[in-house]
Design a protein around this motif. Structure first.
Motif, mmCIF file in Angstrom:
data_model
loop_
_atom_site.group_PDB
_atom_site.id
_atom_site.type_symbol
_atom_site.label_atom_id
_atom_site.label_comp_id
_atom_site.label_asym_id
_atom_site.label_seq_id
_atom_site.Cartn_x
_atom_site.Cartn_y
_atom_site.Cartn_z
ATOM 1 N N LYS A 1 1.690 12.591 -2.532
ATOM 2 C CA LYS A 1 1.254 11.680 -1.463
ATOM 3 C C LYS A 1 -0.236 11.874 -1.173
ATOM 4 O O LYS A 1 -0.988 10.909 -1.076
ATOM 5 C CB LYS A 1 2.080 11.927 -0.207
ATOM 6 C CG LYS A 1 1.683 11.087 0.973
ATOM 7 C CD LYS A 1 2.521 11.439 2.196
ATOM 8 C CE LYS A 1 2.035 10.695 3.426
ATOM 9 N NZ LYS A 1 2.807 11.078 4.628
ATOM 10 N N ARG A 2 -0.664 13.124 -1.049
ATOM 11 C CA ARG A 2 -2.077 13.426 -0.763
ATOM 12 C C ARG A 2 -2.974 12.919 -1.885
ATOM 13 O O ARG A 2 -4.040 12.361 -1.652
ATOM 14 C CB ARG A 2 -2.232 14.930 -0.565
ATOM 15 C CG ARG A 2 -3.611 15.355 -0.141
ATOM 16 C CD ARG A 2 -3.644 16.875 0.100
ATOM 17 N NE ARG A 2 -4.803 17.228 0.854
ATOM 18 C CZ ARG A 2 -4.908 17.238 2.175
ATOM 19 N NH1 ARG A 2 -3.872 16.917 2.904
ATOM 20 N NH2 ARG A 2 -6.028 17.565 2.767
ATOM 21 N N ARG A 3 -2.544 13.119 -3.127
ATOM 22 C CA ARG A 3 -3.343 12.662 -4.274
ATOM 23 C C ARG A 3 -3.420 11.141 -4.316
ATOM 24 O O ARG A 3 -4.466 10.578 -4.627
ATOM 25 C CB ARG A 3 -2.777 13.217 -5.569
ATOM 26 C CG ARG A 3 -3.056 14.699 -5.721
ATOM 27 C CD ARG A 3 -2.512 15.243 -6.997
ATOM 28 N NE ARG A 3 -1.111 15.592 -6.793
ATOM 29 C CZ ARG A 3 -0.282 15.948 -7.752
ATOM 30 N NH1 ARG A 3 -0.672 15.982 -8.997
ATOM 31 N NH2 ARG A 3 0.962 16.265 -7.472
ATOM 32 N N LEU A 4 -2.328 10.454 -3.999
ATOM 33 C CA LEU A 4 -2.337 8.987 -4.010
ATOM 34 C C LEU A 4 -3.218 8.429 -2.896
ATOM 35 O O LEU A 4 -3.951 7.457 -3.105
ATOM 36 C CB LEU A 4 -0.915 8.437 -3.922
ATOM 37 C CG LEU A 4 -0.029 8.714 -5.145
ATOM 38 C CD1 LEU A 4 1.392 8.230 -4.890
ATOM 39 C CD2 LEU A 4 -0.604 8.082 -6.401
ATOM 40 N N ILE A 5 -3.174 9.054 -1.726
ATOM 41 C CA ILE A 5 -4.046 8.618 -0.632
ATOM 42 C C ILE A 5 -5.509 8.852 -1.012
ATOM 43 O O ILE A 5 -6.368 8.004 -0.755
ATOM 44 C CB ILE A 5 -3.678 9.336 0.684
ATOM 45 C CG1 ILE A 5 -2.307 8.859 1.165
ATOM 46 C CG2 ILE A 5 -4.733 9.102 1.746
ATOM 47 C CD1 ILE A 5 -1.731 9.665 2.313
ATOM 48 N N SER A 6 -5.785 9.977 -1.641
ATOM 49 C CA SER A 6 -7.135 10.261 -2.110
ATOM 50 C C SER A 6 -7.584 9.198 -3.116
ATOM 51 O O SER A 6 -8.749 8.781 -3.122
ATOM 52 C CB SER A 6 -7.196 11.651 -2.734
ATOM 53 O OG SER A 6 -8.445 11.887 -3.321
#
Length: 176
Positions: free
Chosen positions: A17-22
């Motif tokens: 999730k964090r990588r996709l938001i980034s």
């Protein structure tokens, strides 16, 4: 111990999730990176829409983004979006990401959208349908992190790179 020399079990992997938001933030920053080169190109080409000009736009897009990502990954291991989300690209056992590894990772990262582009082209999808195909392709590619034991995306596994989560910076104490 530096993040690059740390053992795989001693580093934290950022959540998918964090990588996709980034990555969404990265897309917004890419527009800023592309703005000036495309403005110059449009002025120089007088906004031509010939097939040659269209191919030149695509090449410019690919090269400018490549220069941005490869430069950021080899210098700090982070783009601006990665710095914001405290994500760093590392090559285990090395202090910096080598140029050739960053270039390979950039080329492999196009696997997020190239299969969907090929499907769109083969099925002659247009407008919203083509966009849906791209989104579906990106969603499917993001699932590759769940089949990897270290939760790395397939392009990172193939390039020999890893994304790690950096710790929160310590808060500065106020002077009395």
């Amino acid at each position: 111990m530096s993040a690059n020399n740390a053992t795989p079990s001693s580093v934290t992997v950022p959540t998918v999730k964090r990588r996709l938001i980034s990555m969404i933030y990265e897309i917004l920053l890419a527009f800023a990176v592309l703005f000036l080169p495309f403005l110059v190109f449009e002025i120089a080409s007088k906004a031509s829409h010939t097939p040659v000009a269209e191919h030149m736009r695509q090449a410019l897009f690919f090269l400018i983004l490549g220069a941005y990502f490869i430069h950021a990954w080899t210098k700090k291991g982070q783009t601006l979006a990665m710095q914001t989300w405290r994500i760093k690209l590392v090559v285990p056992g090395q202090h910096h990401v080598p140029l050739y590894v960053a270039a390979v990772r950039y080329l492999l990262s196009w696997l997020w959208i190239v299969p969907a582009l090929l499907v769109s082209f083969a099925l002659k999808l247009e407008h919203w349908h083509a966009l849906y195909a791209l989104l579906a392709g990106a969603l499917l590619w993001s699932l590759t992190a769940f089949i990897d034991k270290d939760r790395q995306f397939l392009h990172d596994r193939l390039a020999g790179t890893r994304l790690i989560q950096l710790p929160k910076p310590e808060k500065k104490k106020k002077a009395a």
